[in-house]
Motif scaffolding. Structure first.
Motif, PDB file in Angstrom:
ATOM      1  N   SER A 120       0.753  -0.805  -0.337  1.00 20.08           N
ATOM      2  CA  SER A 120      -0.375  -0.007  -0.034  1.00 20.08           C
ATOM      3  C   SER A 120       1.059   0.850  -0.297  1.00 20.08           C
ATOM      4  O   SER A 120       0.334   2.363   0.249  1.00 20.08           O
ATOM      5  N   ASN A 127       9.803   9.955  -3.109  1.00 16.64           N
ATOM      6  CA  ASN A 127      10.196   8.564  -1.566  1.00 16.64           C
ATOM      7  C   ASN A 127      10.889   7.637  -2.127  1.00 16.64           C
ATOM      8  O   ASN A 127      11.555   6.178  -1.530  1.00 16.64           O
ATOM      9  N   GLY A 153       9.723  15.000   6.724  1.00 15.12           N
ATOM     10  CA  GLY A 153       9.200  16.283   8.166  1.00 15.12           C
ATOM     11  C   GLY A 153       7.859  15.245   8.102  1.00 15.12           C
ATOM     12  O   GLY A 153       7.650  14.107   8.127  1.00 15.12           O
ATOM     13  N   GLY A 155       4.156  13.521   8.179  1.00 16.58           N
ATOM     14  CA  GLY A 155       2.585  12.962   7.058  1.00 16.58           C
ATOM     15  C   GLY A 155       3.524  12.521   6.082  1.00 16.58           C
ATOM     16  O   GLY A 155       2.386  12.586   5.085  1.00 16.58           O
ATOM     17  N   LEU A 156       4.325  11.874   6.124  1.00 22.00           N
ATOM     18  CA  LEU A 156       5.321  11.595   4.550  1.00 22.00           C
ATOM     19  C   LEU A 156       5.598  10.465   4.991  1.00 22.00           C
ATOM     20  O   LEU A 156       6.258  10.249   3.928  1.00 22.00           O
ATOM     21  N   GLY A 157       5.207   9.338   5.754  1.00 25.93           N
ATOM     22  CA  GLY A 157       5.260   8.414   5.297  1.00 25.93           C
ATOM     23  C   GLY A 157       6.257   7.394   6.766  1.00 25.93           C
ATOM     24  O   GLY A 157       6.789   6.438   6.136  1.00 25.93           O
ATOM     25  N   LYS A 158       6.997   8.039   7.175  1.00 25.02           N
ATOM     26  CA  LYS A 158       7.736   7.676   7.756  1.00 25.02           C
ATOM     27  C   LYS A 158       7.675   6.813   8.615  1.00 25.02           C
ATOM     28  O   LYS A 158       8.072   5.452   8.293  1.00 25.02           O
ATOM     29  N   THR A 159       6.566   6.413   9.193  1.00 25.35           N
ATOM     30  CA  THR A 159       5.908   5.418  10.124  1.00 25.35           C
ATOM     31  C   THR A 159       5.476   4.301   9.390  1.00 25.35           C
ATOM     32  O   THR A 159       5.530   3.179   9.458  1.00 25.35           O
ATOM     33  N   ILE A 291      -1.347   8.175  -5.185  1.00 24.27           N
ATOM     34  CA  ILE A 291      -2.144   7.390  -3.530  1.00 24.27           C
ATOM     35  C   ILE A 291      -3.127   7.851  -3.071  1.00 24.27           C
ATOM     36  O   ILE A 291      -3.896   6.796  -3.161  1.00 24.27           O
ATOM     37  N   ARG A 320      -0.539  12.878   4.881  1.00 24.88           N
ATOM     38  CA  ARG A 320      -1.668  13.083   5.808  1.00 24.88           C
ATOM     39  C   ARG A 320      -2.345  13.530   5.664  1.00 24.88           C
ATOM     40  O   ARG A 320      -4.163  13.563   5.594  1.00 24.88           O
ATOM     41  N   GLU A 323      -5.037  12.772   2.779  1.00 27.23           N
ATOM     42  CA  GLU A 323      -5.741  11.558   3.179  1.00 27.23           C
ATOM     43  C   GLU A 323      -7.263  12.689   3.880  1.00 27.23           C
ATOM     44  O   GLU A 323      -7.380  12.579   3.611  1.00 27.23           O
TER      45      GLU A 323
END
Ligand code: ADP
Ligand code: MG
Length: 454
Positions: A120, A127, A153, A155-159, A291, A320, A323
């Protein structure tokens, strides 16, 4: 090879490769039968078992069966609750029976959420490098990129990406012990351990057992540790060191680059240098669009590509928030019972749609067809004769520059072409326009018809 032998082979491999808990609970209680030539059905003793096996081990089973049986098996699963599958035991490989008492420690995956997967995760220029490193790590944990320091920064997808690494490793190696924690959790658990440790001595050990016994340690938002007390940093340093020395994979994320984490212990930051550092940037419009298309498909909402692209174009935010914007539109439309059009989105989001007068896509396509005297089907079609190729490229150019439509959407509109084709078409015209006076004149005429002044 018959189904019984095939299953034996699969069990043999499962025993050595999967967590013993999983192996015992789900593989040992199942068996295989060959329904038709090349169709293998795995019979499980409960629905739950079936779900577990089919969800996580479909490819494991298929690959093993295909290799051993030298066929391209069609694998199915079914439940047979009444029959106790104990009959299976006499067909077991000897090794299993001998070793059954002494099971290996099961793997674990603390803190991972199954929704963050590579599947996903949409990859784009912003990235791509981080994603490539992350996937390479899952193929060879601890060996090549260690530690991996990922910064971006909010909300850019680290987690999402750090968890995807964990989820993928669990999938391919269920025996691995994966520990995911935010730096904040790490800190809180440490403090707790220290406090409890005053009374009973084992708590600190529990803490160390968790973190220092990890095969893969994933620490999210490491910036929280910077600037904290010495005890936290000290413990983190030792955890880090112990794992690093044992060649265990470490992944860290941060909202800042390593050199900006000035309050972090020098000994820690200097360790980062031995691994690899990558960042992620805000996504471009094409990635944002991809996305949102993915989110739309998952949510199964009825929004056209054109509208999705319109949202992606206007919402120049982090992922984020993107979304959030998307959700806001869907929720509003449900409440209003409205169809989700560009105008509707603009209204919900408060964009002044009319202040940005853009020519509509259809206006452009129609104008091009009329001007060159060709049919719409030929403009969108495949034939590569000059009479169609030039108008096609001209429409790519006009759509790109005057309708605010992203490449990917233009590709869809022009008969499902790839976005790179559109990019080349547009670039060709941009170049040609400089030297080809006739073409320049044609485009000026078209712009006049379309009331484009720019
Ligand atoms: P961060 O940890 O950097 O603040 P997150 O990983 O929480 O950001 O991402 C925010 C949201 O955006 C999550 O819902 C995540 O699934 C989504 N997201 C981030 N990057 C991507 C991507 N490349 N593709 C799809 N969804 C993404
Ligand atoms: Mg995060």
């Amino acid at each position: 090879m018959n189904a019984k032998d095939l299953w034996k082979a699969i069990l043999g491999k499962a025993e050595t490769q999967l967590s013993s808990t999983f192996y015992k609970a789900y593989f040992l209680t199942s068996y295989a039968e060959e329904v038709n030539e090349g169709e293998l059905t795995i019979v499980c003793n409960s629905n739950y078992s079936k779900n577990q096996i089919s969800k996580s081990y479909y490819s494991f089973i298929k690959e093993t069966a295909d290799t051993v049986g030298k066929k391209d098996y069609k694998i199915e699963f079914r439940v047979e609750e009444t029959k106790k599958v104990e009959t299976n035991v006499d067909g077991l490989p000897l090794l299993t029976i001998l070793k059954k008492e002494k099971a290996a420690e099961p793997g674990s995956s603390e803190g991972l959420s199954p929704k963050y997967t590579f599947e996903s995760f949409i990859v784009g220029p912003s990235n791509r490098l981080a994603h490539a490193i992350a996937t390479a790590i899952t193929e060879n944990p601890g060996k090549i990129y260690n530690p991996f320091f990922l910064h971006a920064g909010v909300g850019l997808g680290k987690t999402h990406l750090i968890q995807a690494i964990g989820n993928k490793i669990v999938e391919t190696n269920p025996q691995a012990k994966i520990v995911y924690a935010t730096a904040e959790t790490f800190m809180n658990e440490l403090i707790e351990a220290i406090q409890e440790g005053r009374n009973k001595n084992y708590s600190a050990n529990k803490f160390r057992n968790k973190f220092r016994k990890a095969d893969v340690l994933l620490i999210d938002d490491i910036q929280f540790i910077a600037g904290r007390g010495e005890a936290t940093q000290e413990e983190f340093f030792h955890t880090f060191n112990a794992l690093y020395m044992a060649q265990k994979q470490i992944v860290l994320t941060s909202d800042k680059a390593p050199k900006e984490l000035s309050k972090l212990d020098q000994r820690i930051t200097s360790r980062f240098a031995s691994g690899v550092v990558a960042d992620m940037q805000k996504p471009d419009v094409v990635t944002r669009s991809a996305i949102l298309r993915e989110k739309r498909d998952i949510a199964k909402v009825d929004i056209s590509n054109e509208v999705v692209d319109f949202i992606a174009l206007n919402a120049e935010t982090n992922i984020r928030e993107l979304e959030g914007v998307f959700l806001q539109i869907i929720t509003a439309a449900r409440a209003d019972g409205a169809e989700i059009t560009k105008e509707y989105c603009a209204k919900v989001l408060g964009y002044a749609l009319l202040e940005k007068p853009v020519v509509t896509i259809n206006e452009i396509l129609r104008a091009v067809c009329t001007y060159y005297n060709i049919k719409m089907a030929d403009l969108k079609g495949e034939r590569r004769i000059k009479e169609f190729v030039i108008p096609r490229q001209v429409s790519m150019y006009l759509l790109k520059n005057y309708s605010g439509t992203p490449y990917m959407a233009i590709g869809d509109l022009l008969g499902g072409r790839d976005h790179t084709t559109i990019m080349h078409g547009n670039e060709k015209i941009e170049k040609k326009i400089e030297e080809d006076l006739r073409l320049k004149q044609d485009i000026n005429n078209l712009k006049k018809t379309l009331n484009i002044n720019a």
